[in-house]
Design an enzyme around this catalytic site. Structure first.
Site, PDB file in Angstrom:
ATOM      1  N   HIS A 153      43.268  30.166  25.038  1.00  7.47           N
ATOM      2  CA  HIS A 153      42.216  31.121  24.672  1.00  7.47           C
ATOM      3  C   HIS A 153      42.084  32.225  25.736  1.00  7.47           C
ATOM      4  O   HIS A 153      42.080  33.417  25.414  1.00  7.47           O
ATOM      5  CB  HIS A 153      40.889  30.375  24.493  1.00  7.47           C
ATOM      6  CG  HIS A 153      39.725  31.268  24.222  1.00  7.47           C
ATOM      7  ND1 HIS A 153      39.274  31.523  22.940  1.00  7.47           N
ATOM      8  CD2 HIS A 153      38.936  31.987  25.058  1.00  7.47           C
ATOM      9  CE1 HIS A 153      38.255  32.371  23.014  1.00  7.47           C
ATOM     10  NE2 HIS A 153      38.017  32.670  24.287  1.00  7.47           N
ATOM     11  N   GLU A 154      41.993  31.826  26.992  1.00  9.95           N
ATOM     12  CA  GLU A 154      41.782  32.820  28.067  1.00  9.95           C
ATOM     13  C   GLU A 154      42.980  33.763  28.185  1.00  9.95           C
ATOM     14  O   GLU A 154      42.814  34.954  28.479  1.00  9.95           O
ATOM     15  CB  GLU A 154      41.502  32.119  29.397  1.00  9.95           C
ATOM     16  CG  GLU A 154      40.250  31.233  29.402  1.00  9.95           C
ATOM     17  CD  GLU A 154      38.976  31.954  28.961  1.00  9.95           C
ATOM     18  OE1 GLU A 154      38.844  33.154  29.231  1.00  9.95           O
ATOM     19  OE2 GLU A 154      38.119  31.297  28.324  1.00  9.95           O
ATOM     20  N   HIS A 200      42.625  36.815  26.155  1.00 12.02           N
ATOM     21  CA  HIS A 200      41.851  37.906  26.776  1.00 12.02           C
ATOM     22  C   HIS A 200      42.728  38.705  27.744  1.00 12.02           C
ATOM     23  O   HIS A 200      42.637  39.926  27.810  1.00 12.02           O
ATOM     24  CB  HIS A 200      40.647  37.351  27.547  1.00 12.02           C
ATOM     25  CG  HIS A 200      39.581  36.761  26.675  1.00 12.02           C
ATOM     26  ND1 HIS A 200      39.166  37.360  25.499  1.00 12.02           N
ATOM     27  CD2 HIS A 200      38.844  35.623  26.811  1.00 12.02           C
ATOM     28  CE1 HIS A 200      38.215  36.610  24.959  1.00 12.02           C
ATOM     29  NE2 HIS A 200      38.003  35.554  25.726  1.00 12.02           N
ATOM     30  N   HIS A 224      36.980  38.285  21.115  1.00 17.54           N
ATOM     31  CA  HIS A 224      36.723  37.075  20.338  1.00 17.54           C
ATOM     32  C   HIS A 224      36.873  37.313  18.844  1.00 17.54           C
ATOM     33  O   HIS A 224      36.570  38.391  18.340  1.00 17.54           O
ATOM     34  CB  HIS A 224      35.319  36.544  20.652  1.00 17.54           C
ATOM     35  CG  HIS A 224      35.272  35.844  21.958  1.00 17.54           C
ATOM     36  ND1 HIS A 224      34.134  35.770  22.742  1.00 17.54           N
ATOM     37  CD2 HIS A 224      36.247  35.196  22.660  1.00 17.54           C
ATOM     38  CE1 HIS A 224      34.413  35.089  23.843  1.00 17.54           C
ATOM     39  NE2 HIS A 224      35.691  34.743  23.824  1.00 17.54           N
TER      40      HIS A 224
HETATM   41 ZN    ZN Z   1      36.865  34.035  25.275  1.00 22.21          ZN
END
Ligand code: ZN
Ligand code: CA
Ligand code: ZN
Length: 299
Positions: A253-254, A257, A263
């Site tokens: 997930h990170e 970014h 998101h």
């Molecule tokens: Zn996030």
């Protein structure tokens, strides 16, 4: 008591008070701790813990008292004012919950779950075309792309990252290589990394303090910043186990970014903000794939 000693005591004591005060102003609490007693609270209510809810909503970009000068008296109190109501509605809107504007059960349940610390509502951006209107099917958000000549990203670790933790972190980066134009290359000089990965606790100097166990799990800053911080107070594991947080799942997930994705409100997407303890590893959702292709359309 000797007046000289007494005054130095006073001095030390005041210094401690100042330090404590400075610390508390930049301290946030895990929603598991403050939401328990807030179930059902709504506009007009006074309830202990609402001040923590305000900090949580502000942290995630849902409210900003600077935009409501008339409400500034309520920044640091436990009163459920218009600003909180609008923030709760925004939260419910992002996650497609019923727009009640109060802390109904469904909202409390979702907010209680651990999540990424990056704000949810960011403008959507289209490379070379400025802002883009989101289509109904696209649930991803694009924040910022790496420049065209940057497709090899180096990564480095701070000293607190163990060898066991590095394995799932690298696996997560390799996974993004499969669906993006990026290659990831380790560098052993921490300051040289395009991505700098480390574990941090509470207030760690970047303006985004962690909240102890529970609540916020990690955050990663958009290109070209590249810092990735995991909350050192969580119970991390290198594989999926009940009651622990899986490093791979959070790292995947990170890393999204780091590549410039915000998101997604699609619960099947890796870029959905909430992640449960012991949650099975998600494969990329179609929304993640569409998002990364929209951000890097020509390669
Ligand atoms: Zn996030
Ligand atoms: Ca936490
Ligand atoms: Zn940080």
């Amino acid at each position: 008591m000797n007046p000289k000693i007494s005054s130095s005591y006073t001095l030390v004591f005041s210094a401690i008070l100042i330090i404590c005060h400075a610390h508390s102003s930049n301290k946030i609490s895990s929603p598991g701790d403050f939401l328990r007693d807030l179930n059902g609270t709504r506009k007009g209510d006074n309830a202990k813990g609402l001040i923590e809810l305000k900090k949580y909503l502000a942290y995630l970009g849902y409210i900003n008292y600077d935009n409501y000068p008339a409400n500034s008296i309520h920044v640091n109190d436990d009163f459920f004012d218009d600003v909180v109501e609008s923030g709760v509605k925004e939260y419910q809107n992002f996650f497609k919950l019923r727009l009640t504007g109060f802390l109904d059960q469904e909202t409390v349940n979702l907010m209680s779950k651990p999540r990424c610390g990056m704000p949810d509502n960011l403008y959507n951006f289209s490379p070379g075309h400025g802002k883009v209107h989101r289509s109904i099917s696209a649930r991803y958000r694009l924040v910022r792309a790496w420049p065209r000549d940057k497709r090899n990203l180096t990564f480095s670790y701070s000293l607190d990252v163990t060898a066991a933790a590095k394995v799932p972190m690298v696996a997560a980066l390799l996974k993004w290589s499969e669906i993006s134009p990026f290659r990831f290359i380790i560098t052993h000089v921490y300051d040289d990394g395009d991505m700098k990965i480390g574990f941090k606790s509470r207030d760690h100097g970047d303006g985004h303090p962690f909240d102890g166990k529970g609540g916020i799990l990690a955050h990663a800053f958009y290109p070209p910043d590249g810092r990735v911080h995991f909350d050192a107070d969580e119970i991390w594991a290198a594989e999926v186990r009940p009651g622990t947080m899986d490093i791979y799942t959070v790292a995947l997930h990170e890393a999204g970014h780091i590549l410039g994705l915000g998101h997604s409100d699609d619960p099947n997407a890796v870029m959905y903000p909430h992640i449960d303890y012991g949650q099975a590893r998600k494969p990329f959702g179609q929304d993640d794939i569409n998002g990364i292709r929209a951000l890097y359309p020509n390669n």
